[in-house]
Design an enzyme around this catalytic site. Structure first.
Site, PDB file in Angstrom:
ATOM      1  N   TYR A  55       0.835  -1.214   0.000  1.00 21.61           N
ATOM      2  CA  TYR A  55       0.000   0.000   0.000  1.00 21.61           C
ATOM      3  C   TYR A  55       0.873   1.268   0.000  1.00 21.61           C
ATOM      4  O   TYR A  55       0.372   2.363  -0.227  1.00 21.61           O
ATOM      5  CB  TYR A  55      -0.937   0.064   1.218  1.00 21.61           C
ATOM      6  N   HIS A 119       0.676 -11.727   2.628  1.00 23.27           N
ATOM      7  CA  HIS A 119      -0.413 -11.015   1.941  1.00 23.27           C
ATOM      8  C   HIS A 119      -1.238 -11.919   1.036  1.00 23.27           C
ATOM      9  O   HIS A 119      -2.440 -11.723   0.868  1.00 23.27           O
ATOM     10  CB  HIS A 119       0.179  -9.852   1.126  1.00 23.27           C
TER      11      HIS A 119
HETATM   12  N1  LIG Z   1      -5.420  -8.628   2.068  1.00 24.03           N
HETATM   13  C1  LIG Z   1      -5.859  -8.171   0.910  1.00 24.03           C
HETATM   14  O1  LIG Z   1      -5.557  -8.703  -0.164  1.00 24.03           O
HETATM   15  C2  LIG Z   1      -6.755  -6.976   0.892  1.00 24.03           C
HETATM   16  C3  LIG Z   1      -7.408  -6.619  -0.301  1.00 24.03           C
HETATM   17  C4  LIG Z   1      -8.248  -5.506  -0.275  1.00 24.03           C
HETATM   18  C5  LIG Z   1      -8.433  -4.787   0.895  1.00 24.03           C
HETATM   19  N2  LIG Z   1      -7.770  -5.146   2.047  1.00 24.03           N
HETATM   20  C6  LIG Z   1      -7.938  -4.375   3.315  1.00 24.03           C
HETATM   21  O2  LIG Z   1      -9.313  -4.172   3.569  1.00 24.03           O
HETATM   22  C7  LIG Z   1      -9.597  -2.770   3.592  1.00 24.03           C
HETATM   23  C8  LIG Z   1     -10.980  -2.493   3.037  1.00 24.03           C
HETATM   24  O3  LIG Z   1     -11.168  -3.033   1.756  1.00 24.03           O
HETATM   25  P1  LIG Z   1     -11.383  -2.151   0.448  1.00 24.03           P
HETATM   26  O4  LIG Z   1     -10.738  -0.847   0.652  1.00 24.03           O
HETATM   27  O5  LIG Z   1     -10.976  -2.940  -0.723  1.00 24.03           O
HETATM   28  O6  LIG Z   1     -12.975  -2.011   0.329  1.00 24.03           O
HETATM   29  P2  LIG Z   1     -14.179  -1.415   1.189  1.00 24.03           P
HETATM   30  O7  LIG Z   1     -13.743  -0.982   2.529  1.00 24.03           O
HETATM   31  O8  LIG Z   1     -15.294  -2.401   1.062  1.00 24.03           O
HETATM   32  O9  LIG Z   1     -14.600  -0.151   0.317  1.00 24.03           O
HETATM   33  C9  LIG Z   1     -13.886   1.038   0.293  1.00 24.03           C
HETATM   34  C10 LIG Z   1     -14.665   1.996  -0.621  1.00 24.03           C
HETATM   35  O10 LIG Z   1     -15.925   2.319  -0.036  1.00 24.03           O
HETATM   36  C11 LIG Z   1     -16.043   3.734   0.132  1.00 24.03           C
HETATM   37  N3  LIG Z   1     -16.705   3.958   1.422  1.00 24.03           N
HETATM   38  C12 LIG Z   1     -16.185   3.818   2.673  1.00 24.03           C
HETATM   39  N4  LIG Z   1     -17.119   4.071   3.610  1.00 24.03           N
HETATM   40  C13 LIG Z   1     -18.245   4.403   2.955  1.00 24.03           C
HETATM   41  C14 LIG Z   1     -19.536   4.775   3.382  1.00 24.03           C
HETATM   42  N5  LIG Z   1     -19.841   4.866   4.663  1.00 24.03           N
HETATM   43  N6  LIG Z   1     -20.474   5.042   2.423  1.00 24.03           N
HETATM   44  C15 LIG Z   1     -20.177   4.955   1.106  1.00 24.03           C
HETATM   45  N7  LIG Z   1     -18.955   4.580   0.645  1.00 24.03           N
HETATM   46  C16 LIG Z   1     -18.001   4.323   1.562  1.00 24.03           C
HETATM   47  C17 LIG Z   1     -14.642   4.279   0.088  1.00 24.03           C
HETATM   48  O11 LIG Z   1     -14.653   5.551  -0.488  1.00 24.03           O
HETATM   49  P3  LIG Z   1     -13.793   6.779   0.076  1.00 24.03           P
HETATM   50  O12 LIG Z   1     -12.461   6.230   0.507  1.00 24.03           O
HETATM   51  O13 LIG Z   1     -13.713   7.685  -1.109  1.00 24.03           O
HETATM   52  O14 LIG Z   1     -14.575   7.357   1.212  1.00 24.03           O
HETATM   53  C18 LIG Z   1     -13.934   3.287  -0.855  1.00 24.03           C
HETATM   54  O15 LIG Z   1     -14.180   3.649  -2.193  1.00 24.03           O
HETATM   55  C19 LIG Z   1      -8.457  -2.157   2.774  1.00 24.03           C
HETATM   56  O16 LIG Z   1      -8.291  -0.793   3.014  1.00 24.03           O
HETATM   57  C20 LIG Z   1      -7.296  -3.003   3.241  1.00 24.03           C
HETATM   58  O17 LIG Z   1      -6.842  -2.584   4.508  1.00 24.03           O
HETATM   59  C21 LIG Z   1      -6.951  -6.234   2.036  1.00 24.03           C
END
Ligand SMILES: NC(=O)c1ccc[n+]([C@@H]2O[C@H](COP(=O)([O-])OP(=O)(O)OC[C@H]3O[C@@H](n4cnc5c(N)ncnc54)[C@H](OP(=O)(O)O)[C@@H]3O)[C@@H](O)[C@H]2O)c1
Length: 291
Positions: A55, A119
């Site tokens: 990241y 990861h």
């Molecule tokens: N281990 C892995 O391979 C892996 C893969 C993916 C993710 N992750 C981890 O999991 C975390 C979360 O996953 P993710 O970022 O993929 O997806 P997520 O949390 O499901 O979605 C994030 C998206 O939703 C939006 N959002 C957040 N809160 C909101 C709300 N209350 N209302 C409307 N939209 C909202 C955000 O927009 P804004 O930011 O513009 O507000 C962003 O575009 C990551 O940050 C990371 O730490 C791990």
């Protein structure tokens, strides 16, 4: 899993340590705003921050924690849980040892890393197990408290559990989880081997916000789709990691456990045990030799 969880509850890991049930994710959070956003998340009450080498914001996340601790002497370092991850091109014993050192140097302001994950399984058996060996050794130094896996499918878990060098079992498997990808097989595995599941993309990156059933549940209660999906995730016993760079979204995302209740009918509508819709990437199905 109990409905009595609160936003700041701790869950017990299989090594006796605890993990805050509400996680703040940093994937795609630009480094130049990560320190501030991490600080804001801690100010709202989050105590669990999820980063990764790939990241590009480990140092900035750690800096946000360090700044917050400095300004809030009543909060201890041990109250906060910081996760980072070994990227695929650092797999193998020697490379992982170096990668752990580099991550520890980048995050030296917070002295230790609470959870180090591999990861994804995307290399081969020898390198995955070499990585695990290095992670096990890092625990013995005390600078890494717990270790786990991410994106491990059952075959990758079988490989690890049947390895005769295994001395420390994973405390967590971090995978994509939401109603359209409930991964019942991994849930069973987690129960059997007593590790917890962290849910990434718990609000589907917004991709399912127009789903008619989700919309009907949200409308019925006056909640947002994001709140409904996070509440569902907690109810499964998962540790949802939600990401936002929008300051106003941090608090409502964090307080779901205190603010939101779903009823039986809602859970029935969201129950799709056989659904398999991966919306991010899906290395759980990775076979050695795949691209
Ligand atoms: N281990 C892995 O391979 C892996 C893969 C993916 C993710 N992750 C981890 O999991 C975390 C979360 O996953 P993710 O970022 O993929 O997806 P997520 O949390 O499901 O979605 C994030 C998206 O939703 C939006 N959002 C957040 N809160 C909101 C709300 N209350 N209302 C409307 N939209 C909202 C955000 O927009 P804004 O930011 O513009 O507000 C962003 O575009 C990551 O940050 C990371 O730490 C791990």
């Amino acid at each position: 899993m109990s409905t009595k969880l609160a936003k700041d509850s701790l869950l017990k890991l299989n090594n006796g340590k605890t993990i805050p049930v509400s996680g703040f994710g940093l994937y795609k959070t630009p480094p130049d705003v990560t320190t501030k956003l991490t600080y804001e998340a801690l100010k709202v009450g989050y105590r669990h921050i999820d980063s990764a080498k790939i990241y590009g914001n480990e140092a900035e996340g750690a800096q946000g924690i360090a700044n917050f601790l400095k300004d809030h002497p009543n909060v201890k370092r041990s109250d906060i849980f910081f996760t980072t991850k070994i990227w695929n091109n650092d797999h193998g014993y020697e490379l992982t040892k170096k990668a752990i050192e580099t991550s520890l140097e980048r995050t030296q302001d917070i002295e230790y890393i609470d959870l180090f994950l591999i990861h994804s399984p995307k290399s081969d058996k020898e390198r995955r197990l070499g990585t695990w060996k290095a992670l096990q050794e890092a625990v013995s130094t005390g600078r890494v408290k717990s270790i786990g896996v991410s994106n491990y499918g059952t075959k990758h878990l079988d490989e690890l559990y049947s390895w005769d060098g295994l001395t420390i079992k994973p405390v967590i498997n971090q995978v994509e989880l939401h109603p359209w990808l409930p991964r019942k097989d991994l849930q069973k595995y987690a129960e059997k081997y007593e590790f917890l599941l962290e849910a990434y993309a718990p609000i589907t990156r917004g991709k399912k916000f127009d789903d008619p059933e989700l919309v009907s549940i949200a409308k019925k209660h006056g909640y947002t789709p994001a709140q409904v999906l996070l509440r569902w995730s907690y109810a499964q016993g998962f540790i949802p990691l939600v990401k936002t760079v929008t300051i106003e979204r941090i608090k409502p995302n964090f307080t779901v456990l205190d603010d939101i209740e779903l009823d039986e009918e809602d859970y029935k509508l969201l129950d799709k045990p056989d659904s398999y819709e991966a919306l991010a990437w899906d290395p759980t199905v990775y076979n050695d030799g795949d691209a």
